[in-house]
Motif scaffolding. Structure first.
Motif, PDB file in Angstrom:
ATOM      1  N   ALA A   1       1.343   6.459  11.209  1.00 55.81           N
ATOM      2  CA  ALA A   1       0.213   6.125  12.037  1.00 55.81           C
ATOM      3  C   ALA A   1      -0.861   5.171  11.141  1.00 55.81           C
ATOM      4  CB  ALA A   1      -0.603   7.387  12.530  1.00 55.81           C
ATOM      5  N   LEU A   2      -0.999   5.773  10.077  1.00 51.75           N
ATOM      6  CA  LEU A   2      -1.896   4.815   8.854  1.00 51.75           C
ATOM      7  C   LEU A   2      -1.360   3.218   8.877  1.00 51.75           C
ATOM      8  CD1 LEU A   2      -2.733   7.566   6.392  1.00 51.75           C
ATOM      9  CD2 LEU A   2      -4.578   6.292   7.644  1.00 51.75           C
TER      10      LEU A   2
ATOM     11  N   LYS B   1       7.409  -0.409  15.070  1.00 47.99           N
ATOM     12  CA  LYS B   1       7.221  -0.436  16.661  1.00 47.99           C
ATOM     13  C   LYS B   1       8.187   0.489  17.247  1.00 47.99           C
ATOM     14  CE  LYS B   1       6.375  -5.425  16.810  1.00 47.99           C
ATOM     15  NZ  LYS B   1       6.946  -6.643  16.631  1.00 47.99           N
TER      16      LYS B   1
ATOM     17  N   LEU C   1       0.590   1.538  10.729  1.00 47.90           N
ATOM     18  CA  LEU C   1       0.491   1.045  11.908  1.00 47.90           C
ATOM     19  C   LEU C   1      -0.856   0.467  12.274  1.00 47.90           C
ATOM     20  CD1 LEU C   1       2.790   0.176  14.083  1.00 47.90           C
ATOM     21  CD2 LEU C   1       2.073   1.993  15.350  1.00 47.90           C
ATOM     22  N   SER C   2      -1.806   1.333  11.959  1.00 46.64           N
ATOM     23  CA  SER C   2      -3.165   0.973  12.386  1.00 46.64           C
ATOM     24  C   SER C   2      -3.438  -0.123  11.135  1.00 46.64           C
ATOM     25  CB  SER C   2      -4.134   2.108  12.283  1.00 46.64           C
ATOM     26  OG  SER C   2      -4.451   2.383  11.063  1.00 46.64           O
ATOM     27  N   SER C   3      -2.947  -0.241  10.221  1.00 46.04           N
ATOM     28  CA  SER C   3      -3.144  -1.577   9.446  1.00 46.04           C
ATOM     29  C   SER C   3      -2.220  -2.568   9.506  1.00 46.04           C
ATOM     30  CB  SER C   3      -3.135  -1.106   7.988  1.00 46.04           C
ATOM     31  OG  SER C   3      -3.922   0.000   7.637  1.00 46.04           O
ATOM     32  N   ASN C   4      -1.485  -2.586  10.766  1.00 46.66           N
ATOM     33  CA  ASN C   4      -0.534  -3.603  11.204  1.00 46.66           C
ATOM     34  C   ASN C   4       0.746  -3.969  10.545  1.00 46.66           C
ATOM     35  OD1 ASN C   4      -2.398  -4.571  13.145  1.00 46.66           O
ATOM     36  ND2 ASN C   4      -3.983  -5.452  11.748  1.00 46.66           N
ATOM     37  N   TYR C   5       0.960  -2.854   9.678  1.00 47.35           N
ATOM     38  CA  TYR C   5       2.386  -2.917   9.217  1.00 47.35           C
ATOM     39  C   TYR C   5       3.634  -2.599  10.265  1.00 47.35           C
ATOM     40  CZ  TYR C   5       0.146  -3.102   4.660  1.00 47.35           C
ATOM     41  OH  TYR C   5      -0.612  -3.542   3.702  1.00 47.35           O
ATOM     42  N   GLN C   6       4.684  -3.274  10.041  1.00 44.96           N
ATOM     43  CA  GLN C   6       5.631  -3.328  11.020  1.00 44.96           C
ATOM     44  C   GLN C   6       6.554  -2.286  10.226  1.00 44.96           C
ATOM     45  OE1 GLN C   6       7.791  -6.617  12.713  1.00 44.96           O
ATOM     46  NE2 GLN C   6       9.204  -5.178  13.657  1.00 44.96           N
TER      47      GLN C   6
ATOM     48  N   MET D   1      -8.652   4.988  10.989  1.00 49.16           N
ATOM     49  CA  MET D   1      -8.090   4.177  11.916  1.00 49.16           C
ATOM     50  C   MET D   1      -9.253   3.091  12.407  1.00 49.16           C
ATOM     51  SD  MET D   1      -4.792   5.546  12.876  1.00 49.16           S
ATOM     52  CE  MET D   1      -4.571   6.748  11.586  1.00 49.16           C
TER      53      MET D   1
ATOM     54  N   VAL E   1       0.865  -0.933  -0.162  1.00 48.41           N
ATOM     55  CA  VAL E   1      -0.039   0.050  -0.044  1.00 48.41           C
ATOM     56  C   VAL E   1       1.001   1.244   0.016  1.00 48.41           C
ATOM     57  CG1 VAL E   1      -0.217  -0.012   2.511  1.00 48.41           C
ATOM     58  CG2 VAL E   1      -1.717   1.339   1.367  1.00 48.41           C
TER      59      VAL E   1
ATOM     60  N   LEU F   1      -3.148  -5.212   6.947  1.00 50.37           N
ATOM     61  CA  LEU F   1      -2.623  -6.584   7.391  1.00 50.37           C
ATOM     62  C   LEU F   1      -3.541  -6.694   8.376  1.00 50.37           C
ATOM     63  CD1 LEU F   1       1.239  -6.324   7.083  1.00 50.37           C
ATOM     64  CD2 LEU F   1      -0.336  -7.435   5.435  1.00 50.37           C
TER      65      LEU F   1
END
Lengths: 290, 295
Positions: free
Chosen positions: A80-81, A154, A83-88, B1, A35, B32
């Protein structure tokens, strides 16, 4: 790790009054991302260009900030976007950089662990004196510039993100200093993997000097941020990283001398430069004039 | 979010042939999941080895069953392992997800989840063969399913919700935990809940490339391709009473009514009872009734 199993990667690109070349640049790395968050800091957007960017691929997420909130805030928005979609991991780009092939995306995830805070693609073949060997393809380094980096989200969260009050210059240095302060590593590719246009190349030929020396010329306003933010960092890291302080202070003096000796419109550049020093003394940060 | 994180739950059984494609397509999503729970149902092939090649990935969590639980039991185990409160997305072992799938399901669930009512969102799918070639562009078109016409009455005649396209919220997951039968599939059970005292929403988009091949664990009779002769044979069996038309649907409706009698309202009970009542009707009458219910 099986080299076939790549780590999922999100990306963000910061736009500010972009030109058509931004599209070409995006295309050089879009295929390697899950993305791409396009964070637009432009006040009056070029609707046609934005539409073209959105149409590049369905994996593009366009975010218009509404006003120029600065580089740090824009990267923080993208992070922030992601991270909220769980990317590291997040690739951070400016609009003037592109990649030379897929080497970076094939290799960044090998030999890394949770202590690596940032992996940079080099835009020069030259090693500087800070670098030391890390792996076959990467060196450990003290600083990286904001474009062409993959950051560990993280750790981004843990160290409090990018310093938004700096607005533009020295944001990258501050982030790297923070990472290293907590013992995290910064890596850079040994090979030149990307092309990065910094400011405008200014050709000094017309002065009739014997050597045709080109150097980087930013807009005058940038010198406000450079002087103010370099001094801020020198103050902030005076006791934790004195080497850095010496280097940056020397750089500031050098910049001042350069303006005096080489720049066109010296008065304009100097007035911004000194305004930066004044605002540092007054502890005035964020956007110029606000 | 997003207000909730997503857990993808996958059950595997001797799926080494396609499992990598399935997992890779999840790692290529535009958003993800917070975690991917894989429960392997005691495979005898290389499935677990292949899964372990992702081992130093923080998201993927692998569990291997000591003894075989079956598809529904295994999904239930995976759902219970998933982080409490998360939305659950079901995945098969041999499909390919299109990159926007999770994003679209999550956006839709975000809009309907109230944290109390069990909710389910599902979508259409494309059917592919063992070499990724498209067999049917749209499952719904092929089956002449019009999801906007689906309600409890029509659903009783046959399930149209495909498990591998579903996302459910936590209240629905709790109902799944309480599903005490493994005679029925989780998707047909949960869709009845969604279309009665829950909430259901469909996305008229093909978000999964569903693989049809000789190793499918669950292959619904409905779209197993039948020859003309087989079709005629079946018709004769129905007419002669040798085979009971919709027999399984009556059992399912009965089991559902017994379990949820207290949660259903009078109208819903009436619909289900009416459906069950026709069990002993003539085959042709049943077919006719099914036809008029759908249209």
């Amino acid at each position: 790790m099986d080299p076939g199993n790549k780590k999922p990667l999100a990306g963000c690109i910061i736009l500010y009054n972009p030109t058509d070349s931004a599209i070409k640049n995006i295309e050089s790395y879009l295929d390697f991302l899950n993305v791409l968050y396009v964070i637009d800091n432009t006040e009056c957007v070029d609707e046609k260009l934005v539409k073209e960017i959105k149409l590049l691929d369905s994996k593009i997420v366009y975010v218009h900030q509404g006003e120029n909130k600065g580089v740090a805030s824009a990267i923080n928005t993208g992070a922030a976007l992601a991270l909220s979609s769980n990317y590291q991991w997040l690739l951070t780009m400016d609009q003037d950089s592109n990649f030379l092939g897929s080497d970076f995306f094939d290799s960044w995830h090998t030999n890394i662990n949770d202590t690596v805070g940032l992996i940079a693609a080099s835009y020069t073949d030259k090693y500087d004196r800070w670098q030391k060997d890390y792996s076959e393809l990467y060196n450990e380094i003290h600083f990286a510039v904001t474009s062409g980096n993959i950051i560990n989200l993280k750790l981004w969260e843990a160290i409090g993100g990018f310093e938004e009050k700096l607005f533009i210059d020295e944001v990258d240095h501050d982030y790297c200093l923070k990472l290293r302060k907590y013992g995290f590593k910064i890596l850079i590719s040994k090979k030149k993997l990307m092309k990065h246009m910094v400011g405008e190349l200014y050709d000094r030929l017309e002065n009739g000097s014997a050597k045709s020396k080109t150097f980087i010329l930013h807009s005058p306003l940038r010198y406000y941020y450079i002087s103010r933010n370099v001094l801020y960092l020198c103050k902030k890291y005076f006791f934790t990283d004195f080497d850095f302080v010496i280097c940056r202070f020397y750089y500031l003096i050098k910049t001042l001398v350069k303006i005096l000796l080489k720049y066109p419109d010296k008065v304009v550049y100097l007035s911004f430069f000194f305004e930066g020093i004044k605002d540092f003394a007054l502890s005035k940060y964020n956007k110029h004039g606000h | 979010m997003y207000q909730k994180k997503v857990s993808v739950i996958i059950t595997t059984f001797n799926g080494s042939k396609y499992i990598k494609k399935q997992i890779d397509s999840i790692f290529a999503q535009s958003i993800l999941p917070g975690e991917i729970i894989v429960c392997d149902d005691h495979s005898s092939d290389e499935t677990v080895t292949l899964l372990n090649s992702y081992a130093n990935n923080d998201i993927l969590k692998i569990h291997v069953n000591d003894k075989k639980l079956g598809v529904v039991g295994n999904f239930k185990k995976a759902a219970k392992i998933a982080k409490q409160g998360n939305w659950l997305v079901f995945a098969d072992q041999d499909d390919i997800w299109i990159p926007q799938k999770l994003q679209k399901l999550v956006d839709a669930m975000q809009a309907i989840d109230d944290n109390i009512t069990p909710a389910l969102v599902y979508s259409d799918l494309t059917i592919i063969d063992k070499d990724d070639n498209v067999i049917y562009e749209s499952f719904w078109d092929k089956q002449k399913i019009r999801p906007e016409k689906i309600n409890l009455a029509t659903l009783l005649y046959g399930n149209i919700v495909t498990g591998c396209t579903m996302i459910i919220n936590y209240p629905m997951a709790e109902e799944f935990f309480l599903m005490d039968t493994i005679d029925y599939l989780h998707d047909e059970w949960l869709s009845l809940i969604a279309y009665s005292f829950g909430k259901a929403k469909f996305l008229n988009e093909k978000l999964v490339l569903y693989r049809e091949h000789e190793y499918n664990v669950t292959l619904s009779e409905n779209y197993k391709p039948l020859g003309i002769i087989d079709n005629i044979k079946t018709e004769i069996d129905y007419l002669s009473g040798k085979r009971k038309f919709l027999a399984r649907q009556f059992e399912l409706a009965n089991a559902f009514l017994v379990k949820y009698h207290d949660k259903l309202n009078a109208a819903q009970i009436h619909i289900i009872e009416n459906f069950i009542k026709q069990e002993d009707d003539n085959y042709l009458l049943k077919r006719f009734k099914r036809r008029i219910t759908y249209s």
